[in-house]
Design a protein around this motif. Structure first.
Motif, short mmCIF file in Angstrom:
data_model
loop_
_atom_site.label_atom_id
_atom_site.label_comp_id
_atom_site.label_asym_id
_atom_site.label_seq_id
_atom_site.Cartn_x
_atom_site.Cartn_y
_atom_site.Cartn_z
N SER A 97 0.83 -1.20 0.00
CA SER A 97 0.00 0.00 0.00
C SER A 97 0.86 1.25 0.00
CB SER A 97 -0.94 0.03 1.21
OG SER A 97 -0.20 0.25 2.40
N VAL A 98 0.31 2.30 -0.58
CA VAL A 98 0.87 3.65 -0.51
C VAL A 98 -0.22 4.49 0.12
CG1 VAL A 98 1.77 5.62 -1.78
CG2 VAL A 98 2.27 3.30 -2.57
N MET A 99 0.04 4.97 1.34
CA MET A 99 -0.97 5.73 2.08
C MET A 99 -0.48 7.14 2.32
SD MET A 99 -2.04 2.83 4.91
CE MET A 99 -0.47 2.96 5.69
N GLU A 100 -1.42 8.04 2.47
CA GLU A 100 -1.15 9.43 2.84
C GLU A 100 -0.12 10.08 1.91
OE1 GLU A 100 -0.46 9.85 7.10
OE2 GLU A 100 -1.74 8.12 7.48
N PHE A 101 -0.21 9.76 0.61
CA PHE A 101 0.70 10.39 -0.35
C PHE A 101 0.28 11.84 -0.53
CE2 PHE A 101 2.13 11.77 -4.50
CZ PHE A 101 3.45 11.35 -4.50
N ASN A 102 1.21 12.75 -0.31
CA ASN A 102 0.97 14.19 -0.49
C ASN A 102 2.12 14.78 -1.29
OD1 ASN A 102 -1.45 14.65 1.15
ND2 ASN A 102 -0.14 13.96 2.82
N ALA A 103 1.79 15.60 -2.27
CA ALA A 103 2.81 16.25 -3.09
C ALA A 103 2.61 17.76 -3.04
CB ALA A 103 2.74 15.75 -4.53
N ASN A 104 3.71 18.48 -2.88
CA ASN A 104 3.66 19.95 -2.82
C ASN A 104 4.07 20.60 -4.13
OD1 ASN A 104 2.96 19.85 -0.08
ND2 ASN A 104 5.11 19.67 0.51
N VAL A 105 4.60 19.82 -5.08
CA VAL A 105 4.99 20.33 -6.39
C VAL A 105 4.43 19.37 -7.43
CG1 VAL A 105 7.10 21.44 -5.53
CG2 VAL A 105 7.22 19.11 -6.41
N GLY A 106 4.25 19.87 -8.65
CA GLY A 106 3.69 19.04 -9.71
C GLY A 106 4.71 18.16 -10.40
N TYR A 107 5.94 18.68 -10.55
CA TYR A 107 6.97 17.96 -11.29
C TYR A 107 8.31 18.05 -10.60
CZ TYR A 107 3.86 17.26 -15.20
OH TYR A 107 2.82 16.85 -15.97
N LEU A 108 9.10 17.01 -10.78
CA LEU A 108 10.49 16.97 -10.35
C LEU A 108 11.29 17.28 -11.61
CD1 LEU A 108 10.07 13.65 -8.37
CD2 LEU A 108 10.12 15.98 -7.41
N LYS A 109 11.96 18.40 -11.62
CA LYS A 109 12.51 18.95 -12.85
C LYS A 109 13.76 18.24 -13.36
CE LYS A 109 9.65 22.08 -14.03
NZ LYS A 109 8.90 21.81 -15.24
N ASN A 110 13.89 18.24 -14.69
CA ASN A 110 15.04 17.68 -15.37
C ASN A 110 16.33 18.35 -14.87
OD1 ASN A 110 16.52 16.23 -17.30
ND2 ASN A 110 16.23 17.80 -18.86
N ASN A 111 17.42 17.58 -14.84
CA ASN A 111 18.74 18.05 -14.42
C ASN A 111 18.79 18.49 -12.96
OD1 ASN A 111 20.03 17.59 -16.93
ND2 ASN A 111 19.08 19.45 -17.72
N THR A 112 17.95 17.87 -12.12
CA THR A 112 18.03 18.09 -10.67
C THR A 112 18.25 16.73 -10.01
OG1 THR A 112 15.64 17.86 -10.32
CG2 THR A 112 16.47 20.09 -10.71
N THR A 113 18.70 16.78 -8.77
CA THR A 113 18.88 15.56 -7.99
C THR A 113 17.86 15.58 -6.87
OG1 THR A 113 21.24 15.43 -8.51
CG2 THR A 113 20.48 14.25 -6.54
N ILE A 114 17.00 14.56 -6.86
CA ILE A 114 16.02 14.44 -5.78
C ILE A 114 16.61 13.54 -4.69
CG2 ILE A 114 14.04 14.85 -7.28
CD1 ILE A 114 13.52 11.78 -7.23
N GLN A 115 16.08 13.71 -3.49
CA GLN A 115 16.57 12.93 -2.35
C GLN A 115 15.39 12.30 -1.63
OE1 GLN A 115 18.04 15.06 1.24
NE2 GLN A 115 19.97 14.00 0.80
N MET A 116 15.56 11.03 -1.24
CA MET A 116 14.54 10.32 -0.49
C MET A 116 15.09 9.96 0.89
SD MET A 116 14.12 10.00 -3.88
CE MET A 116 15.40 8.85 -4.29
N LYS A 117 14.34 10.32 1.92
CA LYS A 117 14.68 9.96 3.30
C LYS A 117 13.59 9.02 3.80
CE LYS A 117 17.27 14.13 4.34
NZ LYS A 117 17.46 15.25 5.27
N ILE A 118 14.01 7.85 4.28
CA ILE A 118 13.06 6.79 4.61
C ILE A 118 13.38 6.22 5.98
CG2 ILE A 118 12.28 4.49 3.92
CD1 ILE A 118 13.10 5.47 0.99
N ALA A 119 12.34 6.04 6.80
CA ALA A 119 12.51 5.44 8.13
C ALA A 119 11.37 4.46 8.38
CB ALA A 119 12.51 6.53 9.20
N GLU A 120 11.73 3.27 8.82
CA GLU A 120 10.73 2.26 9.14
C GLU A 120 9.99 2.65 10.40
OE1 GLU A 120 11.60 -2.20 8.92
OE2 GLU A 120 11.54 -1.77 11.06
N ASP A 121 8.66 2.44 10.40
CA ASP A 121 7.89 2.72 11.63
C ASP A 121 7.02 1.54 12.06
OD1 ASP A 121 5.73 2.99 9.80
OD2 ASP A 121 4.81 4.55 11.04
#
Length: 165
Positions: A97-121
């Motif tokens: 499942s993917v729950m409580e997905f919220n996005a504050n921007v429409g697109y992740l722009k070309n030539n940028t580096t995105i970062q994911m921070k993940i913690a088990e709960d």
């Protein structure tokens, strides 16, 4: 359980690809910059380019709704690294499942580096079900996540038994 080997904190794409089942255009991680198997946390990054399977030319980027897949691959990297440290092969996993997905921007722009921070709960060892709180940042160093979600996954030791019927 005692660790069999130690995996470095920084893992680049070429070494990381051997720890995940994803290959080709579905391999959506450029590097891992931090991981902690004991506390079940990971920080990973992906360089957005036109080669990304989710890239949309008219927006010159990747729609943020695809962020759940970047987050899920960060989870896969964490479990793959943890299993490698324990001397085991990485196990296949499935998003339950993917729950409580919220996005504050429409697109992740070309030539940028995105970062994911993940913690088990949440962890259910017997059934191999785990839940993670995930944050995706549109740029490395941002203070506010561009997207957040809670993702529940299940690992399996015998994928064929899972689908035998």
């Amino acid at each position: 359980m005692e660790k069999v080997c130690t995996i470095p904190q920084f893992i680049d794409h070429d070494d990381l690809i051997w720890m995940l089942p994803h290959k080709g255009k579905m391999f959506l991680l450029s590097r891992v910059t931090q991981h902690d198997g004991a506390n079940h946390t990971i920080t990973s990054e992906y360089d957005i380019t036109k080669d990304c399977i989710f890239y949309e030319e008219e927006a010159d980027g990747v729609p943020t709704w695809a962020g759940f897949e970047f987050m899920a691959q960060g989870i896969s990297a964490l479990t793959g690294i943890t299993n490698k440290e324990k001397g085991r092969d990485p196990l296949p996993g499935f998003i339950l499942s993917v729950m409580e997905f919220n996005a504050n921007v429409g697109y992740l722009k070309n030539n940028t580096t995105i970062q994911m921070k993940i913690a088990e709960d949440y962890r259910e060892e017997e059934s191999h079900i785990y839940r993670y709180i995930c944050e995706l940042y549109a740029h490395v160093g941002d203070d506010t996540p561009a997207a957040t979600a809670k993702i529940t996954v299940m690992e399996t030791e015998d994928i064929h038994a899972l689908f035998k019927d």
